[in-house]
Design an enzyme around this catalytic site. Structure first.
Site, PDB file in Angstrom:
ATOM      1  N   THR A 163      10.151  -8.188 -11.566  1.00 41.40           N
ATOM      2  CA  THR A 163       9.444  -9.459 -11.728  1.00 41.40           C
ATOM      3  C   THR A 163       8.319  -9.559 -10.705  1.00 41.40           C
ATOM      4  O   THR A 163       8.517  -9.286  -9.528  1.00 41.40           O
ATOM      5  CB  THR A 163      10.432 -10.642 -11.562  1.00 41.40           C
ATOM      6  OG1 THR A 163      11.434 -10.500 -12.561  1.00 41.40           O
ATOM      7  CG2 THR A 163       9.722 -11.979 -11.713  1.00 41.40           C
ATOM      8  N   SER A 195      -4.027  -2.727  -0.269  1.00 49.17           N
ATOM      9  CA  SER A 195      -2.975  -3.622   0.192  1.00 49.17           C
ATOM     10  C   SER A 195      -3.589  -4.929   0.682  1.00 49.17           C
ATOM     11  O   SER A 195      -4.515  -4.923   1.490  1.00 49.17           O
ATOM     12  CB  SER A 195      -2.193  -2.943   1.319  1.00 49.17           C
ATOM     13  OG  SER A 195      -1.210  -3.821   1.817  1.00 49.17           O
ATOM     14  N   ALA A 196      -3.045  -6.064   0.198  1.00 44.91           N
ATOM     15  CA  ALA A 196      -3.660  -7.374   0.451  1.00 44.91           C
ATOM     16  C   ALA A 196      -3.711  -7.750   1.932  1.00 44.91           C
ATOM     17  O   ALA A 196      -4.673  -8.352   2.390  1.00 44.91           O
ATOM     18  CB  ALA A 196      -2.907  -8.459  -0.327  1.00 44.91           C
ATOM     19  N   HIS A 197      -2.662  -7.387   2.695  1.00 49.49           N
ATOM     20  CA  HIS A 197      -2.586  -7.925   4.066  1.00 49.49           C
ATOM     21  C   HIS A 197      -3.569  -7.271   5.027  1.00 49.49           C
ATOM     22  O   HIS A 197      -3.655  -7.667   6.183  1.00 49.49           O
ATOM     23  CB  HIS A 197      -1.150  -7.862   4.600  1.00 49.49           C
ATOM     24  CG  HIS A 197      -0.668  -6.502   5.022  1.00 49.49           C
ATOM     25  ND1 HIS A 197      -0.627  -6.121   6.339  1.00 49.49           N
ATOM     26  CD2 HIS A 197      -0.199  -5.453   4.316  1.00 49.49           C
ATOM     27  CE1 HIS A 197      -0.127  -4.888   6.422  1.00 49.49           C
ATOM     28  NE2 HIS A 197       0.132  -4.466   5.208  1.00 49.49           N
ATOM     29  N   GLN A 241      -7.521   0.682   4.240  1.00 45.57           N
ATOM     30  CA  GLN A 241      -8.342   0.158   5.333  1.00 45.57           C
ATOM     31  C   GLN A 241      -9.760  -0.197   4.880  1.00 45.57           C
ATOM     32  O   GLN A 241     -10.496  -0.862   5.603  1.00 45.57           O
ATOM     33  CB  GLN A 241      -8.435   1.179   6.471  1.00 45.57           C
ATOM     34  CG  GLN A 241      -7.163   1.326   7.282  1.00 45.57           C
ATOM     35  CD  GLN A 241      -6.858   0.106   8.147  1.00 45.57           C
ATOM     36  OE1 GLN A 241      -7.745  -0.596   8.595  1.00 45.57           O
ATOM     37  NE2 GLN A 241      -5.586  -0.147   8.374  1.00 45.57           N
ATOM     38  N   ASN A 276      -7.087   4.574   9.550  1.00 49.54           N
ATOM     39  CA  ASN A 276      -6.582   3.340  10.148  1.00 49.54           C
ATOM     40  C   ASN A 276      -6.605   3.349  11.676  1.00 49.54           C
ATOM     41  O   ASN A 276      -6.601   2.301  12.293  1.00 49.54           O
ATOM     42  CB  ASN A 276      -5.161   3.051   9.647  1.00 49.54           C
ATOM     43  CG  ASN A 276      -4.275   4.268   9.660  1.00 49.54           C
ATOM     44  OD1 ASN A 276      -4.583   5.277   9.003  1.00 49.54           O
ATOM     45  ND2 ASN A 276      -3.193   4.214  10.387  1.00 49.54           N
ATOM     46  N   GLY A 333       0.824  -1.209   0.000  1.00 51.03           N
ATOM     47  CA  GLY A 333       0.000   0.000   0.000  1.00 51.03           C
ATOM     48  C   GLY A 333       0.857   1.258   0.000  1.00 51.03           C
ATOM     49  O   GLY A 333       0.543   2.246  -0.671  1.00 51.03           O
ATOM     50  N   CYS A 360       4.808   5.353  22.053  1.00 51.38           N
ATOM     51  CA  CYS A 360       6.105   5.093  22.683  1.00 51.38           C
ATOM     52  C   CYS A 360       6.834   3.961  21.970  1.00 51.38           C
ATOM     53  O   CYS A 360       8.053   3.930  21.924  1.00 51.38           O
ATOM     54  CB  CYS A 360       5.927   4.706  24.141  1.00 51.38           C
ATOM     55  SG  CYS A 360       4.949   5.892  25.042  1.00 51.38           S
TER      56      CYS A 360
HETATM   57  C1  PLP Z   1      -1.508  -0.271   6.286  1.00 48.97           C
HETATM   58  C2  PLP Z   1      -1.790   1.029   5.611  1.00 48.97           C
HETATM   59  C3  PLP Z   1      -0.952   1.542   4.606  1.00 48.97           C
HETATM   60  C4  PLP Z   1       0.326   0.851   4.217  1.00 48.97           C
HETATM   61  O1  PLP Z   1       0.122  -0.353   3.561  1.00 48.97           O
HETATM   62  P1  PLP Z   1       1.337  -1.398   3.484  1.00 48.97           P
HETATM   63  O2  PLP Z   1       0.882  -2.429   2.516  1.00 48.97           O
HETATM   64  O3  PLP Z   1       1.511  -1.931   4.862  1.00 48.97           O
HETATM   65  O4  PLP Z   1       2.519  -0.648   2.991  1.00 48.97           O
HETATM   66  C5  PLP Z   1      -1.297   2.713   3.997  1.00 48.97           C
HETATM   67  N1  PLP Z   1      -2.413   3.370   4.337  1.00 48.97           N
HETATM   68  C6  PLP Z   1      -3.252   2.926   5.291  1.00 48.97           C
HETATM   69  C7  PLP Z   1      -4.485   3.684   5.596  1.00 48.97           C
HETATM   70  C8  PLP Z   1      -2.964   1.746   5.964  1.00 48.97           C
HETATM   71  O5  PLP Z   1      -3.784   1.307   6.914  1.00 48.97           O
END
Ligand code: PLP
Length: 386
Positions: A237, A199-201, A179, A151, A71, A325
């Protein structure tokens, strides 16, 4: 001890169905998708299917989807690319003061390199209005970048309305939807979104793979220079297995979106009601209704977020806090401060984000532990006694 993962805004588990679809691409189907032989063509088939799945999830066209490394890369590509490409037209970018650092730090970098950036302030719930956006657009504005959902506090922005404003004014509109994708319905056409990061995760796909939607007719410079992958728009790639996982996770979350959102909203509301019933002096951060179905964020007054996290962790609960922190800084989250919280209230915040695995028993366990934690910590808090 019970283990409860409530940090799904940070990352999610990999869905078993997604892993299953990835497995062949981690093993037998190892060809380079750019190769013309059968091994390559087979790998390419995986990319093609994933592109369809991601395009379908957004109501986009196939050639509007570019696979990226995350992302953050998608966000960087848009800001740096638009600044470079449209510098003859202008140098002004509009964003908000509660974006992810993938946007904010890139915007700050651009400010050092000749761009002018307006950081729109949000209201106490974390929203900007379409009117604010309209008023901020100037002759030299080349980009509006506003996150779909935050987020930290889960607030959902009025994206379709902002999209309409940008279209009317003829300014490119990007949204960081990392998100939101897989959690709330998105239609890039109906919402007039020109560019979108995902972002997939964050929706039960693998880490280290993302995508960027870029509307037809917009051509950004490639952020990673090299070979001609992704039609020359992103060299390197392809992470074939990761991209296949991204596609599978996008499809899975879209197919089940309505039922998942309903289930998640019910669980979220149970958690919010429990916290408000059992713990005195708490403050909900973010919007009560315009918020992600899986996000809960409270300030628990008179105690420290970091201490809450430690106690939760000792009880098997993974959560997160707006007191930073952990990152080696004592400053509370820029998001909570932007919502108008004082430092003390911001430091006492805890974020609980639900996922596909979350159960009602998890919710009740978290409420009970959080209640005990708040009581314990408050007993030791000079602030509370006062
Ligand atoms: C997690 C997140 C990102 C970053 O995505 P990554 O795949 O971890 O680099 C960017 N923007 C928001 C709002 C996110 O929650």
């Amino acid at each position: 001890m019970r283990k409860v993962y409530m940090d799904n805004a940070a990352t999610t588990s990999l869905a078993p169905e997604v892993l299953e679809q990835m497995m062949p691409y981690l093993t037998a189907t190892y060809g380079n998708p750019s190769s013309v032989h059968a091994f390559g063509r087979e790998a390419k088939t995986g990319l093609d299917k994933a592109r369809q799945q991601v395009a379908a999830a957004l109501n986009a066209e196939l050639d509007e989807i570019i696979f990226t490394g995350c992302g953050t890369e998608s966000d960087n590509t848009v800001l740096l690319g638009v600044a470079e490409k449209y510098k003859a037209k202008g140098n002004h970018i509009i964003t908000t003061n509660i974006e992810h650092h993938a946007i904010l730090h890139t915007a700050e970098y651009l400010e050092k390199h000749g761009c002018e950036v307006t950081y729109l302030p949000v209201d106490e719930f974390g929203r900007v209005s379409p009117e604010q956006v309209a008023a901020a657009i100037k002759e030299n504005t080349i980009l509006v970048s506003i996150m779909f959902a935050n987020n930290e506090v889960g607030t959902i922005m009025p994206i379709a309305e902002i999209g309409a404003v940008c279209k009317e004014k003829g300014v490119l509109f990007h949204t960081d939807a990392v998100q939101a994708v897989g959690h709330v319905p998105i239609d890039v056409k109906a919402m007039n979104i020109d560019m979108l990061s995902l972002s997939a995760h964050k929706f039960h796909g693998p880490k280290g793979v993302g995508a960027l939607y870029v509307r037809r007719g917009i051509r950004l410079p490639s952020f990673i220079m090299g070979g001609g992958q992704e039609k020359g728009r992103r060299a390197g790639t392809e992470n074939t297995a990761g991209i296949v996982g991204l596609g599978a996770a996008a499809e899975l979350s879209c197919v089940h979106m309505a039922e998942n959102a309903e289930r998640m909203t019910a669980l979220r509301n149970r958690l919010m009601e429990g916290i408000e019933r059992e713990i005195p002096y708490v403050k909900l951060n973010g919007h009560r209704t315009q918020r992600l179905p899986n996000n809960v964020n409270y300030s628990i007054r008179y105690i420290e977020g970091e201490s809450i996290l430690l106690m939760l962790d000792m009880n098997g609960i993974a959560a997160s806090s707006g007191s930073a922190c952990t990152s080696g800084s004592l400053d509370p989250s820029h998001v909570l401060l932007a919502l108008g919280l004082d430092h003390e209230t911001a430091h006492g915040s805890v974020r609980l984000t639900l996922g596909d695995e979350t159960t009602e028993e998890d919710i009740d366990y978290v409420i009970a532990v959080l209640k005990k934690t708040a009581e314990r910590l408050r007993e030791m808090s000079p602030l509370y006694k006062g």
